[in-house]
Structures are given as structure tokens and as C-alpha cells.
Design a protein around this motif. Structure first.
Motif, short mmCIF file in Angstrom:
data_model
loop_
_atom_site.label_atom_id
_atom_site.label_comp_id
_atom_site.label_asym_id
_atom_site.label_seq_id
_atom_site.Cartn_x
_atom_site.Cartn_y
_atom_site.Cartn_z
N HIS A 40 0.84 -1.21 0.00
CA HIS A 40 0.00 0.00 0.00
C HIS A 40 0.87 1.26 0.00
CE1 HIS A 40 -3.32 2.67 0.92
NE2 HIS A 40 -2.61 3.15 1.93
N LEU A 41 1.88 1.27 0.85
CA LEU A 41 2.76 2.45 0.92
C LEU A 41 3.57 2.61 -0.36
CD1 LEU A 41 3.96 2.12 4.61
CD2 LEU A 41 2.40 3.83 3.68
N ARG A 42 3.98 1.50 -0.97
CA ARG A 42 4.73 1.59 -2.24
C ARG A 42 3.86 2.18 -3.34
NH1 ARG A 42 7.39 -3.52 -5.30
NH2 ARG A 42 5.21 -4.03 -5.53
N GLU A 43 2.56 1.83 -3.34
CA GLU A 43 1.65 2.38 -4.34
C GLU A 43 1.54 3.90 -4.23
OE1 GLU A 43 -2.11 0.48 -3.91
OE2 GLU A 43 -1.34 -1.48 -4.52
N HIS A 44 1.75 4.41 -3.02
CA HIS A 44 1.69 5.86 -2.80
C HIS A 44 3.07 6.50 -2.89
CE1 HIS A 44 -2.53 5.87 -1.94
NE2 HIS A 44 -2.38 4.86 -1.08
N ASP A 45 3.99 5.82 -3.54
CA ASP A 45 5.33 6.35 -3.86
C ASP A 45 6.17 6.72 -2.65
OD1 ASP A 45 4.94 6.03 -6.60
OD2 ASP A 45 3.93 7.98 -6.76
N HIS A 46 6.07 5.94 -1.58
CA HIS A 46 6.96 6.14 -0.43
C HIS A 46 8.28 5.43 -0.70
CE1 HIS A 46 4.16 8.00 2.41
NE2 HIS A 46 3.23 7.26 1.83
N SER A 47 9.36 5.95 -0.18
CA SER A 47 10.67 5.32 -0.34
C SER A 47 10.77 4.12 0.60
CB SER A 47 11.78 6.33 -0.02
OG SER A 47 11.78 6.61 1.37
N LEU A 48 11.79 3.30 0.37
CA LEU A 48 12.01 2.14 1.23
C LEU A 48 12.24 2.56 2.68
CD1 LEU A 48 14.27 -0.11 -1.00
CD2 LEU A 48 11.90 -0.52 -0.36
N ARG A 49 12.97 3.63 2.87
CA ARG A 49 13.23 4.13 4.24
C ARG A 49 11.94 4.59 4.91
NH1 ARG A 49 19.01 7.30 4.24
NH2 ARG A 49 20.20 5.55 3.44
N ASP A 50 11.09 5.27 4.16
CA ASP A 50 9.81 5.72 4.72
C ASP A 50 8.93 4.52 5.09
OD1 ASP A 50 10.48 8.37 4.45
OD2 ASP A 50 9.43 8.63 2.53
N ILE A 51 8.89 3.55 4.20
CA ILE A 51 8.08 2.35 4.46
C ILE A 51 8.59 1.64 5.71
CG2 ILE A 51 7.43 0.08 3.57
CD1 ILE A 51 7.54 1.31 0.74
N ALA A 52 9.90 1.46 5.80
CA ALA A 52 10.48 0.78 6.96
C ALA A 52 10.20 1.55 8.26
CB ALA A 52 11.98 0.60 6.77
N ALA A 53 10.22 2.86 8.20
CA ALA A 53 9.97 3.67 9.39
C ALA A 53 8.52 3.59 9.84
CB ALA A 53 10.35 5.12 9.12
N ARG A 54 7.60 3.32 8.93
CA ARG A 54 6.18 3.26 9.27
C ARG A 54 5.75 1.87 9.74
NH1 ARG A 54 2.77 7.37 6.24
NH2 ARG A 54 4.27 8.96 5.65
N LEU A 55 6.51 0.84 9.40
CA LEU A 55 6.15 -0.52 9.79
C LEU A 55 6.78 -0.88 11.13
CD1 LEU A 55 6.60 -2.34 6.37
CD2 LEU A 55 4.49 -1.51 7.40
N VAL A 56 6.10 -1.76 11.86
CA VAL A 56 6.58 -2.19 13.17
C VAL A 56 6.51 -3.72 13.23
CG1 VAL A 56 6.19 -2.10 15.66
CG2 VAL A 56 5.77 -0.07 14.26
N ILE A 57 7.57 -4.33 13.72
CA ILE A 57 7.61 -5.78 13.88
C ILE A 57 6.70 -6.15 15.04
CG2 ILE A 57 9.11 -7.74 14.40
CD1 ILE A 57 11.41 -6.09 13.11
N THR A 58 5.81 -7.13 14.83
CA THR A 58 4.79 -7.44 15.82
C THR A 58 5.05 -8.70 16.63
OG1 THR A 58 3.51 -8.64 14.16
CG2 THR A 58 2.99 -6.31 14.48
N LYS A 59 6.12 -9.43 16.33
CA LYS A 59 6.35 -10.67 17.07
C LYS A 59 7.84 -10.95 17.20
CE LYS A 59 5.94 -13.29 12.84
NZ LYS A 59 5.21 -14.23 12.05
N GLY A 60 8.16 -11.81 18.12
CA GLY A 60 9.54 -12.25 18.27
C GLY A 60 10.40 -11.31 19.09
N LYS A 61 11.69 -11.58 19.02
CA LYS A 61 12.67 -10.85 19.81
C LYS A 61 12.74 -9.37 19.46
CE LYS A 61 17.65 -11.08 20.31
NZ LYS A 61 18.84 -11.88 20.01
#
Length: 87
Positions: A40-61
Motif C-alpha cells: 500500500h505504501l509503495r503504491e503511494h510512492d513512499h521510499s524504502l526508508r519511509d516504508i520501513a519507518a512506518r512498519l513495526v515488527i509485531t512478534k519475536g525478539k
């Protein structure tokens, strides 16, 4: 010569572990929800860094941390390759 021997033995060990069903490498931090949000974020032309900053890991260490841009790149590339094979 010794370095080659160590490398060969390591590769044999990895192959043996795979045959026994063991995973090689770190734990997976991405899931389907993260993939859909990244797409979804890629469709709105966000950069890889922006996408990574908006996502959060939900499980594990690493729960609560952000994935790296390289992880997002791999995730999107694997998805693109899988969808191109299905066509």
C-alpha cells in the motif's frame, strides 16, 4: 586449503539441517499484514526508508522495532517475483 575444507563442511552441515527440516538463518519478522501495508505504501510512492519507518515488527525478539530498508526491499522483491511467476 583449510578455508575451503571448512567452507565445504559448513555447506554440508547446512544441507543436512535443511533435510531434517531445520531453518537456517534468523527468525522471520515479516507477516502478511506487513506485506500488505508495504505494498500500500509503495503504491503511494513512499521510499524504502519511509516504508520501513512506518512498519513495526509485531512478534519475536525484535517486537516493537522497525524492519530495515533491506528487509523491506527483500519482501517487496520476493512478492514481485512470486506474482510474476503466477501470471
Amino acid at each position: 586449503m583449510e578455508r575451503e575444507y571448512i567452507r565445504d563442511r559448513t555447506l554440508e552441515g547446512h544441507e543436512s539441517a535443511r533435510k531434517r527440516g531445520k531453518a537456517i538463518g534468523g527468525a522471520a519478522v515479516v507477516d502478511d499484514a506487513m506485506l500488505s501495508m508495504a505494498l500500500h505504501l509503495r503504491e503511494h510512492d513512499h521510499s524504502l526508508r519511509d516504508i520501513a519507518a512506518r512498519l513495526v515488527i509485531t512478534k519475536g525478539k525484535k517486537k516493537g522495532q522497525h524492519p530495515s530498508p533491506a528487509t523491506i526491499l527483500r519482501l517487496l522483491r520476493d512478492h514481485d517475483q512470486a506474482t510474476s511467476r503466477d501470471r
